[in-house]
Design a protein around this motif. Structure first.
Motif, PDB file in Angstrom:
ATOM      1  N   ASN A  64       0.858  -1.188   0.000  1.00  0.00           N
ATOM      2  CA  ASN A  64       0.000   0.000   0.000  1.00  0.00           C
ATOM      3  C   ASN A  64       0.889   1.232   0.000  1.00  0.00           C
ATOM      4  O   ASN A  64       1.506   1.558   1.002  1.00  0.00           O
ATOM      5  N   HIS A  66      -0.040   4.314  -0.262  1.00  0.00           N
ATOM      6  CA  HIS A  66      -0.662   5.517   0.300  1.00  0.00           C
ATOM      7  C   HIS A  66      -0.135   5.856   1.687  1.00  0.00           C
ATOM      8  O   HIS A  66      -0.178   7.004   2.094  1.00  0.00           O
ATOM      9  N   TRP A 102      -2.774   1.704  -4.441  1.00  0.00           N
ATOM     10  CA  TRP A 102      -3.296   3.013  -4.027  1.00  0.00           C
ATOM     11  C   TRP A 102      -4.582   2.869  -3.223  1.00  0.00           C
ATOM     12  O   TRP A 102      -5.508   3.661  -3.360  1.00  0.00           O
ATOM     13  N   SER A 103      -4.677   1.863  -2.382  1.00  0.00           N
ATOM     14  CA  SER A 103      -5.832   1.693  -1.476  1.00  0.00           C
ATOM     15  C   SER A 103      -7.168   1.715  -2.207  1.00  0.00           C
ATOM     16  O   SER A 103      -8.077   2.451  -1.850  1.00  0.00           O
ATOM     17  N   HIS A 104      -7.268   0.951  -3.248  1.00  0.00           N
ATOM     18  CA  HIS A 104      -8.511   0.798  -4.006  1.00  0.00           C
ATOM     19  C   HIS A 104      -8.933   2.044  -4.779  1.00  0.00           C
ATOM     20  O   HIS A 104     -10.117   2.254  -5.028  1.00  0.00           O
TER      21      HIS A 104
END
Length: 168
Positions: A64, A66, A102-104
């Motif tokens: 992840n 982000h 990118w966290s969905h």
């Protein structure tokens, strides 16, 4: 990072910063470093597969991107406990990369490029922007669902009132 991989991240950044067609997927967030983000943009599966294929032998240290970086030096570094491995290790499938990094922000679409139902990261601007049609389609679909959601409770009350009248 291999140059072929890096170009996908450059394209992703340009897309994030400049695309006028992300409106249907913009969500408000309350984070220290931003106030909005896009979520579940239907990325064409071919674009995702190409991104993964070009990056699978490059290296990263986390899934992840982000959050969780070490910023003490002023730039993002891998966390102390993180191990650098290939993208393929951290993202064993194209979907794992595109939806996770990118966290969905992206959701890999079942639709193909040119279908008018998925966002293309790559296209020839001289032939027009295919993402305009996609954004219009999803904006209208989301608007229809919102309207149906607002009308739903009213219809339920009317149906209950009609039943009471018929029973009474």
């Amino acid at each position: 990072m291999e140059p072929a991989c890096k170009r996908h991240f450059i394209q992703d950044t340009c897309f994030y910063e400049c695309s006028p067609n992300l409106g249907p997927w913009i969500q408000q967030v309350n984070e220290s470093w931003r106030k909005e983000r896009f979520l579940n943009v239907p990325l064409c599966r071919e674009d995702c597969e190409s991104w993964w294929e070009d990056c699978r032998t490059s290296y990263t240290c986390k899934t992840n991107w982000h959050k969780g970086w070490n910023w003490t030096s002023g730039s993002n570094k891998c966390p102390a406990e993180a191990v650098c491995r290939t993208f393929e290790f951290y993202f064993p499938t194209p979907v794992a990369l595109c939806e996770g990094i990118w966290s969905h922000s992206y959701k890999v679409s079942k639709y193909s490029r040119g279908s008018g139902r998925c966002i293309q990261m790559w296209f020839d601007p001289a032939q027009g922007n295919p993402n305009e049609e996609v954004a219009r389609f999803y904006a209208m679909a989301m608007n229809s669902r919102a309207t149906a959601h607002e009308i739903g409770p009213v219809l339920l009350i009317l149906a209950l009132m009609l039943q009471l009248c018929l029973l009474g």
